[in-house]
Scaffold this active site. Structure first.
Site, PDB file in Angstrom:
ATOM      1  N   CYS A  21      38.195  38.236  45.729  1.00 56.99           N
ATOM      2  CA  CYS A  21      38.147  38.599  44.496  1.00 56.99           C
ATOM      3  C   CYS A  21      40.135  39.002  43.947  1.00 56.99           C
ATOM      4  CB  CYS A  21      37.655  40.157  43.547  1.00 56.99           C
ATOM      5  SG  CYS A  21      35.753  40.161  43.908  1.00 56.99           S
TER       6      CYS A  21
ATOM      7  N   ASN B 158      30.981  39.409  36.525  1.00 55.72           N
ATOM      8  CA  ASN B 158      32.042  39.343  37.924  1.00 55.72           C
ATOM      9  C   ASN B 158      32.349  37.683  38.106  1.00 55.72           C
ATOM     10  OD1 ASN B 158      33.436  39.654  39.786  1.00 55.72           O
ATOM     11  ND2 ASN B 158      32.561  40.901  40.434  1.00 55.72           N
TER      12      ASN B 158
ATOM     13  N   HIS C 104      41.186  42.580  37.513  1.00 55.49           N
ATOM     14  CA  HIS C 104      39.174  42.165  38.318  1.00 55.49           C
ATOM     15  C   HIS C 104      37.985  42.649  37.349  1.00 55.49           C
ATOM     16  CE1 HIS C 104      36.468  40.667  39.794  1.00 55.49           C
ATOM     17  NE2 HIS C 104      36.237  41.326  41.178  1.00 55.49           N
TER      18      HIS C 104
END
Length: 315
Positions: free
Chosen positions: A113, A271, A241
Site C-alpha cells: 500500500c 482499498n 493511502h
C-alpha cells in the site's frame, strides 16, 4: 540535477462496480455494517480478462496525454504493485509494451500500500542523479485476484484500479516539485498485513493496523512536512493511502492540516493498495479541488507496516 516535479497525473478503474448490497448477497454483511466500520460504499472490480498491467497502462496513457507527451518521451517506467501474477516480464515491461515505448528502464516495486510513494521517491532520486529525464510512475493493483470473497472481514475492503504520474527534471531556475521523502517500516510487525500462500490471499490484523496508523503515523507525516519546509496548515490537500475512512479522518486531523482538502476516494473505490494515492490525487486534480502549484502531502502506509511520504506541488 536540482530536482524533479510531477507534471501530470491520470487514473483508471474497471467498469464493473460492486455495491455493499452486492456483497451482502455474497457474505454475511450489510451496507450499514460496512459504512459504519470502514466508510466504503462501492468499489470497482476487474474481470478475469483485465490483468493488472492493462489497468496500469490505461492510467499511464492518460497521464501521458495530460502531459502532452508521447511514449517515446519516457526513459523510466516504475510500477508499484503487489498483485502481478507473473514474475517476468515484469508489469513495467508489459506496460511499456502496451504503450509502444522505445527502450525505457522498467522496474516493479512491491511495497504494497505504500508502493506508489516509494516509487515516486525512487523516480525523483533517479532523475536527480541524472539516470533518467522523464519517468512514468504507476501504482496499480488488482485486489480481486488475491481476495477470498467468502471472507467478510477482507472482501468488503478491496477494489481494483491504477493511478499514474509523469515525473520530469526541473528546468534551471525552477523549484523542485517533489519534496524529500521520509520512509521506513516496522519489520517485526510484518504479520499485520499479509498476502501469502498458494494461491495468494490478502489478510490483515485490522485492530493492530488501526492502532499503529492512528497513533504512530501523524508525527511521521508532520516530519514529512517539516522536511519539505511546509507547515501542515499550509497544505492544500492531504492524500493518504485510502485504507479505511476511520483511519484517514483521524490521521488527517492529527497532522494539523486544517485548511487542506482530505482525499476520501476510499468511499467510492475501496482499498486499492498501491493505486489508491495516485488515483485519489488524479481525481482531486480532475475535479479542480486543487490547482497547479498547491502543496499536497502524499503519505502511503500499510503492508510490511511500511510507510513513505513526501510533499509535492500539484501539477
Amino acid at each position: 540535477m536540482t530536482g524533479s516535479r510531477v507534471v501530470a497525473v491520470g487514473h483508471y478503474q474497471p467498469a464493473k462496480v460492486l455495491t455493499n448490497d452486492d456483497l451482502a448477497a455474497l457474505v454475511d454483511t450489510s451496507d450499514e455494517w460496512i459504512r459504519s466500520r470502514v466508510g466504503i460504499e462501492t468499489r470497482h472490480v476487474a474481470g478475469p480478462d483485465e490483468p493488472v498491467d492493462e489497468l496500469a497502462a490505461h492510467a499511464g496513457a492518460k497521464a501521458l496525454a495530460s502531459a502532452g507527451l508521447t511514449p517515446d518521451d519516457i526513459d523510466l517506467v516504475l510500477v508499484a504493485t503487489s498483485t502481478a501474477v507473473d514474475r517476468s516480464p515484469n508489469t513495467a515491461a508489459r506496460v511499456a509494451a502496451r504503450l509502444g515505448m522505445g527502450s525505457p528502464a522498467v522496474m516493479d516495486l512491491n511495497v504494497v500500500c505504500a508502493g506508489f510513494t516509494h516509487a515516486l521517491a525512487t523516480a525523483d532520486h533517479t532523475v536527480r542523479a541524472g539516470a533518467a529525464t522523464r519517468a512514468l510512475v504507476i501504482g496499480a493493483d488488482k485486489m480481486a485476484d488475491i481476495t477470498d470473497w467468502t471472507d467478510r472481514t477482507t472482501c468488503v475492503l478491496v477494489g481494483d484500479g491504477a493511478g499514474a504520474a509523469v515525473v520530469e527534471a526541473v528546468r534551471p531556475g525552477q523549484d523542485a516539485g517533489i519534496g524529500p521523502v521520509l520512509w521506513g517500516s516496522v519489520p517485526e510487525m510484518g504479520h499485520a498485513v499479509r498476502i501469502e500462500g498458494t494461491p495468494p490471499r490478502f489478510a490483515q490484523e485490522g485492530q493492530a493496523v488501526y492502532r499503529w496508523a492512528t497513533t504512530q503515523l501523524p508525527p511521521i507525516a508532520r516530519k514529512v512536512c517539516e522536511r519539505a519546509g511546509v507547515a501542515p496548515e499550509e497544505l492544500a490537500a492531504v492524500v493518504l493511502h485510502q485504507a479505511n475512512l476511520r483511519i484517514i479522518e483521524p490521521v488527517a486531523q492529527r497532522i494539523g492540516a486544517v485548511n487542506a482538502v482530505v482525499a476520501r476516494d476510499v468511499v467510492e473505490s475501496g482499498n486499492t493498495s498501491a493505486a489508491s494515492i495516485p488515483m485519489a490525487l488524479s481525481k482531486l486534480v480532475e475535479r479542480g479541488e486543487i490547482t497547479s502549484g498547491d502543496p499536497v502531502l502524499l503519505f502511503g502506509f500499510g503492508g510490511n507496516l511500511s510507510y513513505a511520504g513526501q510533499v509535492i506541488r500539484c501539477p
